[in-house]
Design a protein around this motif. Structure first.
Motif, short mmCIF file in Angstrom:
data_model
loop_
_atom_site.label_atom_id
_atom_site.label_comp_id
_atom_site.label_asym_id
_atom_site.label_seq_id
_atom_site.Cartn_x
_atom_site.Cartn_y
_atom_site.Cartn_z
N SER A 98 0.83 -1.15 0.02
CA SER A 98 0.08 0.06 0.13
C SER A 98 0.84 1.46 0.01
N GLN A 110 -4.36 4.68 -7.78
CA GLN A 110 -4.75 6.02 -8.32
C GLN A 110 -4.18 6.23 -10.03
N TRP A 124 -9.44 -9.43 1.64
CA TRP A 124 -9.96 -8.10 1.82
C TRP A 124 -9.75 -7.44 3.09
N GLU A 133 -6.87 -5.06 3.21
CA GLU A 133 -7.36 -3.92 2.64
C GLU A 133 -8.04 -2.77 3.76
N VAL A 134 -8.97 -3.52 4.59
CA VAL A 134 -9.41 -2.81 5.99
C VAL A 134 -8.26 -2.53 6.76
N PHE A 148 -5.23 -1.52 6.11
CA PHE A 148 -4.57 -0.34 5.55
C PHE A 148 -5.33 0.98 5.71
N LYS A 149 -6.80 0.79 5.49
CA LYS A 149 -7.53 1.80 5.63
C LYS A 149 -7.65 2.41 6.95
N MET A 150 -7.65 1.51 8.08
CA MET A 150 -7.74 2.01 9.26
C MET A 150 -6.49 2.59 9.77
N LYS A 190 -4.34 3.97 8.19
CA LYS A 190 -4.05 5.41 7.59
C LYS A 190 -5.33 6.63 7.98
N SER A 191 -6.10 6.12 7.86
CA SER A 191 -7.29 7.19 8.26
C SER A 191 -7.79 7.34 9.77
N TYR A 231 -3.06 -1.36 16.30
CA TYR A 231 -4.13 -2.04 15.65
C TYR A 231 -4.32 -3.29 16.10
#
Length: 459
Positions: free
Chosen positions: A122, A143, A337, A340-341, A343-345, A347-348, A375
């Motif tokens: 990522s 992107q 998946w 992916e969750v 990575f989102k967690m 970063k955001s 995490y």
């Protein structure tokens, strides 16, 4: 007097939670095993606690240090020295902690067979930076453009409900023309810091196997690995098979990769035209191919699935475990998946790239490791709060009751089927059929005989 907002209720909640996590998994002992010891000043656990809890207080470093009830009595420089110059191995700490969490906290909830390795990368973006050590220019496939920063290659373990990160590497570019800022040449080439810098400029598949080999030493019983199409090259799949791992991955539809099917070497598109197709359903069809065109064959099953976005298009999944059915391969790949969750967690919510604007590669590795440990703690708490097995005896009482109902239904079907078969084939009277059934029931084990007799009484 300060006008900065206070969030003391949240801090009072966090401290017991953090202390319980540290105590349960003996994180202080893990610090010592990884040679993370203080030379002077504040203990390692106090500085670690300050950085760890920072994101949950909704303050920056300056705001937290100026609060009326600070979590840490040191200065700002103490935190930055900890990130830049901590001795020891953060990677080893992650390996040890993640293994401990999986074995002690998560395995009681599910069997080891449900766990699989997951690997993916990522973007770790630093778009406004110029002097970050190892900063490079890389292509972001999501992107569709070039970005500044690193590729964060991550390896973790999931059972489909909880993802636990095991290791990572912040990859700089291995091409000189894409390296925007060089690594610090003054670092002694014999220590771990220099080896991490050297590893960051290697190709992603080589680093991937470094992480995987380290993880397998700590958790060798997990035998399946998942990854997406950016890693699904036959050479990489073969290397995973040599390590005793079965691979489930998505394939890239490219004319440069070939598979042996029916005695012919075919691309993925050509293979799709030759398989037998189903008329209905999301699974179009499958075929068994050979991934090793020279030498000992490596068989794998390729499953073609209809795309959710455009039904006229298809996706291809590969599994080197031929015992898995087509549906099982699709279901198993769905566990990917979870990363992916993750990575989102990080970063955001956990502010992976926004909390500290450090320039040293050591500080980047230290802070990323702390974010991963955050995490892990949240993942354990979430699993314990949501998994019904935490209800204790109530869960297992209901579970046993459901098992009994299922067994009774199965016995009913078997007895009815046996009775019908005897009547049709042997053409016996009702009395003879009952005699045979009584003889059959009496020959069963005692625990099963009681259930069958109870079934007859109820019917």
């Amino acid at each position: 007097m300060t006008i900065l907002p206070e969030n003391l209720k949240n801090e009072r909640t966090l401290l017991p939670m953090f202390s319980s996590f540290m105590k349960e998994f003996k994180v202080n002992q893990l610090f010592r095993k990884c040679h993370m010891n203080k030379k002077k000043g504040f203990p390692v656990k106090d500085v670690f606690q300050m950085i760890f809890l920072l994101v949950f207080t909704q303050k920056n470093v300056a705001g937290l240090l100026q609060s009326r009830h600070p979590l840490f009595q040191g200065k700002k420089d103490t935190l930055y020295r900890f990130l830049h110059k901590t001795s020891g191995s953060w990677r080893k700490l992650l390996f040890l902690l993640s293994t401990k969490v999986v074995s002690e906290a998560l395995l009681p909830f599910t069997s080891l067979k449900r766990y699989t390795w997951v690997v993916d990368d990522s973007p770790y973006e630093r778009p406004r930076s110029l002097k970050v050590e190892g900063l490079s220019r890389f292509y972001d496939h999501a992107q569709g453009r070039f970005s500044r920063g690193f590729r964060m290659l991550t390896l973790g373990l999931t059972d489909g409900a909880t993802f636990i990160p095991f290791a990572f590497s912040l990859l700089s570019s291995h091409r000189k023309e894409n390296q925007l800022c060089p690594m610090d040449a003054s670092v002694d080439g014999r220590n771990k810091r220099a080896r991490l810098r050297k590893e960051s400029q290697e190709k992603a598949p080589d680093v991937f196997f470094n992480l995987l080999d380290g993880a397998l030493k700590h958790c060798p019983l997990v035998s399946t690995i998942l990854f997406d199409s950016w890693f699904s090259f036959p050479a990489l799949i073969r290397k995973c098979a040599l390590r005793g791992l079965s691979v489930v991955c998505m394939l890239k539809n490219t004319p440069k990769i070939y598979y042996s099917f029916g005695g012919k070497v075919l691309s993925l598109s050509s293979l799709f035209t030759r398989i037998q197709k189903r008329p209905h359903g999301n699974i179009i069809g499958s075929g068994v191919v050979n991934l090793n065109l020279t030498g000992k064959p490596l068989l794998a099953r390729i499953v073609f699935v209809r795309s959710e976005k455009q039904k006229s298009q298809w996706l291809a999944l590969l599994s080197t475990d031929l015992s898995l059915s087509e549906d099982e391969i699709v279901t198993l790949y769905g566990k990917r998946w979870d990363i992916e969750v993750f990575f989102k967690m990080v970063k955001s919510v956990l502010k992976l790239t926004r909390e500290f604007q450090v320039r040293s590669y050591d500080a980047l590795v230290s802070h990323t490791s702390i974010v991963f440990i955050r995490y892990i703690m949240l993942a354990v708490i979430a699993r314990r709060n949501t998994d019904p097995r935490t209800f204790g005896e109530l869960f297992y009482a209901c579970y046993d009751e459901i098992q009994d109902i299922t067994l009774m239904e199965a016995l009913t079907l078997l007895l009815e089927l046996l009775k019908t078969t005897i009547k049709q084939i042997l053409v016996l009277s009702e009395e003879k059929v009952k005699e045979l059934l009584i003889y059959f029931v009496n020959s069963l084990p005692a625990w099963l005989r009681e259930k069958v007799l109870l079934l007859n009484c109820e019917s």
